[in-house]
Design a protein around this motif. Structure first.
Motif, PDB file in Angstrom:
ATOM      1  N   LEU A  55       0.830  -1.214   0.000  1.00  0.00           N
ATOM      2  CA  LEU A  55       0.000   0.000   0.000  1.00  0.00           C
ATOM      3  C   LEU A  55       0.865   1.265   0.000  1.00  0.00           C
ATOM      4  N   GLY A  56       2.119   1.114   0.402  1.00  0.00           N
ATOM      5  CA  GLY A  56       3.028   2.256   0.338  1.00  0.00           C
ATOM      6  C   GLY A  56       3.248   2.739  -1.084  1.00  0.00           C
ATOM      7  N   LEU A  57       2.932   1.878  -2.058  1.00  0.00           N
ATOM      8  CA  LEU A  57       3.057   2.275  -3.465  1.00  0.00           C
ATOM      9  C   LEU A  57       2.073   3.378  -3.838  1.00  0.00           C
ATOM     10  N   LEU A  58       1.078   3.606  -2.978  1.00  0.00           N
ATOM     11  CA  LEU A  58       0.079   4.633  -3.274  1.00  0.00           C
ATOM     12  C   LEU A  58       0.657   6.043  -3.307  1.00  0.00           C
ATOM     13  N   ASN A  59       1.868   6.225  -2.769  1.00  0.00           N
ATOM     14  CA  ASN A  59       2.463   7.567  -2.871  1.00  0.00           C
ATOM     15  C   ASN A  59       2.873   7.895  -4.309  1.00  0.00           C
ATOM     16  N   LEU A  60       2.860   6.874  -5.179  1.00  0.00           N
ATOM     17  CA  LEU A  60       3.054   7.053  -6.628  1.00  0.00           C
ATOM     18  C   LEU A  60       4.365   7.744  -6.986  1.00  0.00           C
ATOM     19  N   ASN A 238       9.461   2.168 -10.302  1.00  0.00           N
ATOM     20  CA  ASN A 238      10.641   1.684  -9.598  1.00  0.00           C
ATOM     21  C   ASN A 238      10.312   1.214  -8.183  1.00  0.00           C
ATOM     22  N   GLN A 239       9.343   1.884  -7.545  1.00  0.00           N
ATOM     23  CA  GLN A 239       8.909   1.459  -6.210  1.00  0.00           C
ATOM     24  C   GLN A 239       8.213   0.102  -6.269  1.00  0.00           C
ATOM     25  N   ILE A 240       7.467  -0.131  -7.342  1.00  0.00           N
ATOM     26  CA  ILE A 240       6.853  -1.454  -7.541  1.00  0.00           C
ATOM     27  C   ILE A 240       7.942  -2.517  -7.623  1.00  0.00           C
ATOM     28  N   ILE A 241       9.006  -2.185  -8.340  1.00  0.00           N
ATOM     29  CA  ILE A 241      10.129  -3.111  -8.504  1.00  0.00           C
ATOM     30  C   ILE A 241      10.772  -3.415  -7.148  1.00  0.00           C
ATOM     31  N   ASN A 245      11.150  -7.011  -5.339  1.00  0.00           N
ATOM     32  CA  ASN A 245      12.450  -7.571  -4.961  1.00  0.00           C
ATOM     33  C   ASN A 245      12.562  -7.859  -3.469  1.00  0.00           C
ATOM     34  N   TRP A 246      11.984  -6.992  -2.622  1.00  0.00           N
ATOM     35  CA  TRP A 246      12.202  -7.126  -1.175  1.00  0.00           C
ATOM     36  C   TRP A 246      11.004  -7.672  -0.403  1.00  0.00           C
ATOM     37  N   SER A 247       9.835  -7.760  -1.025  1.00  0.00           N
ATOM     38  CA  SER A 247       8.656  -8.224  -0.280  1.00  0.00           C
ATOM     39  C   SER A 247       7.985  -9.459  -0.866  1.00  0.00           C
ATOM     40  N   SER A 378      13.651   2.385 -14.924  1.00  0.00           N
ATOM     41  CA  SER A 378      12.460   1.825 -14.291  1.00  0.00           C
ATOM     42  C   SER A 378      11.813   0.751 -15.158  1.00  0.00           C
ATOM     43  N   VAL A 379      11.738   0.987 -16.468  1.00  0.00           N
ATOM     44  CA  VAL A 379      11.111   0.009 -17.374  1.00  0.00           C
ATOM     45  C   VAL A 379      11.923  -1.284 -17.409  1.00  0.00           C
ATOM     46  N   VAL A 380      13.259  -1.155 -17.570  1.00  0.00           N
ATOM     47  CA  VAL A 380      14.124  -2.340 -17.612  1.00  0.00           C
ATOM     48  C   VAL A 380      14.052  -3.108 -16.302  1.00  0.00           C
ATOM     49  N   TYR A 381      14.088  -2.381 -15.175  1.00  0.00           N
ATOM     50  CA  TYR A 381      14.020  -3.024 -13.862  1.00  0.00           C
ATOM     51  C   TYR A 381      12.694  -3.732 -13.652  1.00  0.00           C
ATOM     52  N   PHE A 382      11.625  -3.189 -14.218  1.00  0.00           N
ATOM     53  CA  PHE A 382      10.308  -3.805 -14.054  1.00  0.00           C
ATOM     54  C   PHE A 382      10.300  -5.213 -14.643  1.00  0.00           C
ATOM     55  N   PHE A 383      10.843  -5.365 -15.854  1.00  0.00           N
ATOM     56  CA  PHE A 383      10.859  -6.682 -16.506  1.00  0.00           C
ATOM     57  C   PHE A 383      11.807  -7.636 -15.772  1.00  0.00           C
TER      58      PHE A 383
END
Length: 517
Positions: A55-60, A238-241, A245-247, A378-383
């Motif tokens: 839910l911390g991703l909501l800070n966008l 990047n926050q999604i990534i 990775n960590w959760s 961010s795009v590369v890290y997402f994949f």
């Protein structure tokens, strides 16, 4: 300028003081907490926390954008620009806070669907209460982010770091009595929420009284808001990534293996978190300076120099920790949390080793954002993060928590290590060859301590806590002397000597005054 430099130095010192408190807390408090909670409840706490953290991703990504637009307004300043910026950010983050609460309620109502069959009925009841408290705590952090951004933008690092230090000190002292009284993980979350409220009030009071910060809520500049969204979208990605990775490993372990495996991974994750914070303690105080350089001149030579200078210091600190963990980590885990968590040593190694490269380069993330060149990363890290999930699932089935860490390790090596150095050099304008040449020059000072550590690892059995502590102290002394003599440059030696000479001078003066009296 001298005042800002002193603020940065004090900020780094206070950051490391807070880190020291957190490390001591982990050493003393964590074993007690584990014995009181038990492996299952601790795993449950880690599992729920990993889910709520999404839910911390909501800070966008808006927190990271404040610094860039604030720096731009400072260069082309008009009277009410900062007030409008503050007001816009406060509105955005209050809306995010409300959405966070709504999403939290939906998650609580569907908690059995989220965790599947990995929990018992009693664990589901506890998880519901934990999730409610964690969602409330997270919702409070959104408006607090605005005040934190204002403090950092004004480069008042001393206040910010003192608040973090006090929070780190109070947390175990307030939590332990509740654990002893039998409140378990619920008591832990209650204390965390109470401290979050206290930090919010402190930051708000400081901003309103020290800076006389004002918030202009009318006539929102939707053109600026649109520009911010274009900038922050890729930070959000990047926050999604980072969350993946960590959760996601804990979430997958909870569904596929159980809470005990989550607990094993959680111990390694706690060590990894401390390791991450050691790096950001230095780089975080340079964020305003990087944004100011880009806004005023965008001088790549100056950015390369500061990128290299910060990276060398981070490398010296982190390699001491990493090499020490290789040598003493297995014995440390045994004495710290017990034989049942021995697998945490290998999980930690698989997390700490590959993350070291991005940690000594994390100032580069702020350079990318200041230049508005963070989108490709961010795009590369997402994949790569998606690949992490795909790799981790079969690895978890075969090797449990170690398999989960293996998937993360592969993604970190490919994305953070190989791709990012290529991107810094060809797209951002950072002279990576100059950077690595300077990093490798530190390695001359590593030959003696690493050789001594390897011999120690092969010949000495650290069978008692006293022997382990003595080994760590001796290794640290050898490392510090060798790196100071052969790895550091003159500027870095001065950073070490200056505070030591000042301390010795003060002690000498006090001794002389005492002799006179």
């Amino acid at each position: 300028m001298l005042f800002m430099k002193n603020q940065r130095k004090a900020g780094v010192i206070l950051s490391y003081a807070a880190q020291l408190v957190q490390i001591l807390t982990a050493l003393i408090y964590t074993p007690i907490m584990l014995r009181i909670l038990g492996k299952s409840e601790y795993g449950l706490y880690q599992l729920v926390n990993s889910v709520v953290s999404y839910l911390g991703l909501l800070n966008l990504g808006f927190s990271a954008s404040y610094m860039r637009f604030y720096s731009r307004f400072k260069v082309n300043y008009d009277d009410d620009s900062e007030q409008k910026l503050n007001g816009m950010f406060m509105i955005i983050f209050c809306i995010m806070s409300a959405v966070c609460v709504f999403c939290g309620v939906v998650m609580i109502l569907n908690i059995t669907s989220i965790f599947g069959k990995g929990l018992t009925i009693k664990e589901y009841e506890t998880a519901g209460i934990l999730m409610s408290m964690m969602v409330l705590n997270l919702a409070l952090t959104f408006p607090n982010s605005v005040f934190t951004c204002i403090i950092i933008a004004h480069e008042k690092f001393i206040f910010q770091k003192v608040v973090i230090l006090v929070q780190a000190l109070l947390n175990p002292f307030l939590t332990l009595p509740l654990l002893l009284l039998g409140y378990g993980s619920i008591g832990m979350v209650c204390v965390t929420t109470m401290l979050t409220v206290a930090v919010l009030i402190s930051n708000a009071f400081y901003c309103l009284n020290k800076f006389h910060s004002k918030f202009y809520f009318r006539h929102i500049n939707f053109g600026l808001l649109k520009e911010m969204w274009h900038f922050t979208f890729f930070i959000f990605l990047n926050q999604i990534i980072d969350q993946i990775n960590w959760s996601v490993d804990k979430f997958l372990l909870g569904r596929m293996v159980g809470t005990a495996a989550v607990a094993t991974y959680g111990i390694a994750g706690q060590l990894n978190s401390l390791y991450l914070q050691l790096s950001t303690s230095i780089s975080s105080v340079f964020i305003p300076k990087v944004n100011r350089i880009v806004a005023e001149s965008d001088n790549n030579e100056e950015l390369t120099e500061i990128f290299t200078r910060v990276g060398r210091i981070q490398f010296i600190v982190l390699i001491l920790i990493l090499s020490g963990f290789y040598i003493f980590g297995k014995a440390f885990i045994f004495f710290w949390v017990g034989e049942e968590y021995k697998e945490s040593y290998y999980v930690a190694l698989f997390l700490l080793t590959p993350v070291t490269v991005p940690l000594i380069q994390n100032l580069g993330i702020e350079i990318q954002r200041a230049k508005n060149r963070h989108q490709v990363r961010s795009v590369v890290y997402f994949f790569i993060a998606i690949a992490n999930i795909v790799i981790s699932i079969p690895f978890i089935r075969r090797w449990g928590s170690v398999g989960a860490a293996t998937g993360t390790m592969v993604s970190l090596i490919v994305g953070n290590g190989l791709f990012m150095n290529w991107y810094y050099y060809f797209c951002i304008g950072i002279d990576v060859r100059y950077y690595w040449k300077n990093i490798f020059s530190v390695c001359r000072g590593l030959i003696i301590p690493l050789t001594a550590g390897y011999i120690s690892f092969k010949l000495i059995v650290y069978s008692t806590i006293a022997r382990l502590c003595m080994g760590i102290i001796v290794y640290t002394l050898i490392y510090c002397i060798a790196v100071y003599s052969m790895g550091m440059n003159q500027e870095e030696r001065e950073l070490v000597k200056a505070p030591l000479l000042k301390l010795l001078t003060r002690l000498y003066v006090r001794k002389q005054e005492g002799n006179k009296n």
